[in-house]
Design an enzyme around this catalytic site. Structure first.
Site, short mmCIF file in Angstrom:
data_model
loop_
_atom_site.label_atom_id
_atom_site.label_comp_id
_atom_site.label_asym_id
_atom_site.label_seq_id
_atom_site.Cartn_x
_atom_site.Cartn_y
_atom_site.Cartn_z
N ASP A 164 0.82 -1.22 0.00
CA ASP A 164 0.00 0.00 0.00
C ASP A 164 0.86 1.27 0.00
OD1 ASP A 164 0.64 -0.81 2.66
OD2 ASP A 164 -0.98 0.36 3.53
N HIS A 172 7.42 -0.51 13.13
CA HIS A 172 6.36 -1.22 12.41
C HIS A 172 6.74 -2.70 12.38
CE1 HIS A 172 2.94 -1.49 9.83
NE2 HIS A 172 3.56 -1.53 8.67
ZN LIG Z 1 0.33 0.97 5.33
ZN LIG Z 2 2.79 -1.20 6.64
#
Ligand SMILES: [Zn+2]
Ligand SMILES: [Zn+2]
Length: 308
Positions: A65, A138
């Protein structure tokens, strides 16, 4: 003046009225983009900005994304007759990832320069942009970015006159070069006042909140930060998938003393985000929901007020 547009505000997948999260800035004829997921080039078209001056593309990380729109954007830049090299910045593996995507966009009329990152912090100076990339937290390696337009001090005519330096040297000193005249060396600091406040923009997605994000966003005129979830019951999900809630982003904006916060990277399940903003503004009053195409011109402090 730094002109910027939040091209999209979605996370995970593009929706009919919510393209994937991406940012584009324009400064002094040079454009910079952060992330380009599927559909980002449509958002650029909708904004009406041009592809040709994109000199820098920064990637936060390599989830689809945030990068799957790259081949199409490269082809469109090629169709716009770009021939100057493009600089791409991203975590380690950048050249491998981009080269793999380039198998479907092999012939471009411009070259690509890769700046791969593996440290906690990297600083780049490109086309008048000071770009600071910093590691965030993340589920894969991911970076946030601060983009600054620095501003030197004012030229001090009195100082320059007292040096008895001929006027034809002034311009070079003002532009930051040293000059030599009658055996003496003159440096810019001899005629320039203190550096003035520039423009600072910070951008962070996808991550859990970290002290480093707060430190890097400190004093930004605008902080664009993910708010994947707004519903209180999704806090656990945010922790599990290493994302952030609206409230966590607002707390960081408050701690970093930024001018304004725009939330972005919304979960596809999030609808009617505005109803949560009352709660968010109790933490940080100048918090706004990002919207596709939301734009602002950030001016130097003494030239004009920022306009949203
Ligand atoms: Zn993302
Ligand atoms: Zn991500």
């Amino acid at each position: 003046m730094l002109d910027l547009c939040l091209l999209g505000t979605g996370g995970m997948m593009p929706l009919p009225h919510r393209w994937l999260t991406s940012l584009m800035t324009r400064y002094n004829g040079s454009s910079l983009m952060i992330d380009c997921g599927e559909g980002t080039q449509i958002a650029v078209k909708e904004k009406g900005w041009s592809f040709k001056p994109i000199d820098i593309i920064c990637f936060t990380h390599y989830h689809a994304d945030h990068i799957s729109g790259l081949p199409g954007i490269l082809l469109t830049m090629g169709n716009a007759q770009r021939t100057e090299p493009l600089t791409v910045i991203g975590p380690k593996g950048l050249e491998r990832v981009v080269s793999a995507l380039r198998t479907i966009a092999p012939e471009l009329p411009f070259s690509i320069e890769y700046l791969e990152m593996s440290e906690q912090e990297h600083i780049f100076d490109i086309k008048g942009y000071k770009i600071t990339a910093f590691r965030v937290n993340h589920n894969i390696v991911c970076y946030g970015y601060s983009i600054e337009i620095l501003r030197s001090g004012r030229f001090d005519v009195e100082k320059a006159t007292s040096l008895q330096l001929p006027k034809n040297y002034w311009n070079r000193l003002q532009k930051g070069s040293a000059v030599e005249h009658e055996g003496k060396c003159y440096t810019p600091d001899m005629v320039m006042g203190k550096a003035r406040r520039g423009i600072k923009l910070s951008y962070c997605t996808d991550s859990r909140p970290t002290p480093s994000i707060v430190a890097h966003a400190a004093g930004s005129d605008l902080f664009i930060c993910e708010g994947m979830y707004a519903e209180k019951e999704k806090e656990e999900k945010a922790k599990q998938y290493k994302h952030m809630t609206f409230y966590e982003a607002a707390t960081m904006a408050r701690d970093a003393k930024v001018g304004e916060l725009w939330l972005t990277h919304f979960s596809p399940s999030l609808l009617g985000g505005e109803r949560y903003m009352g709660q968010v503004r109790k933490i940080f009053p100048k918090a706004y929901l990002g919207k596709d195409g939301k734009s602002v011109e950030l001016d130097f402090a003494d030239e004009a007020e920022s306009r949203v």
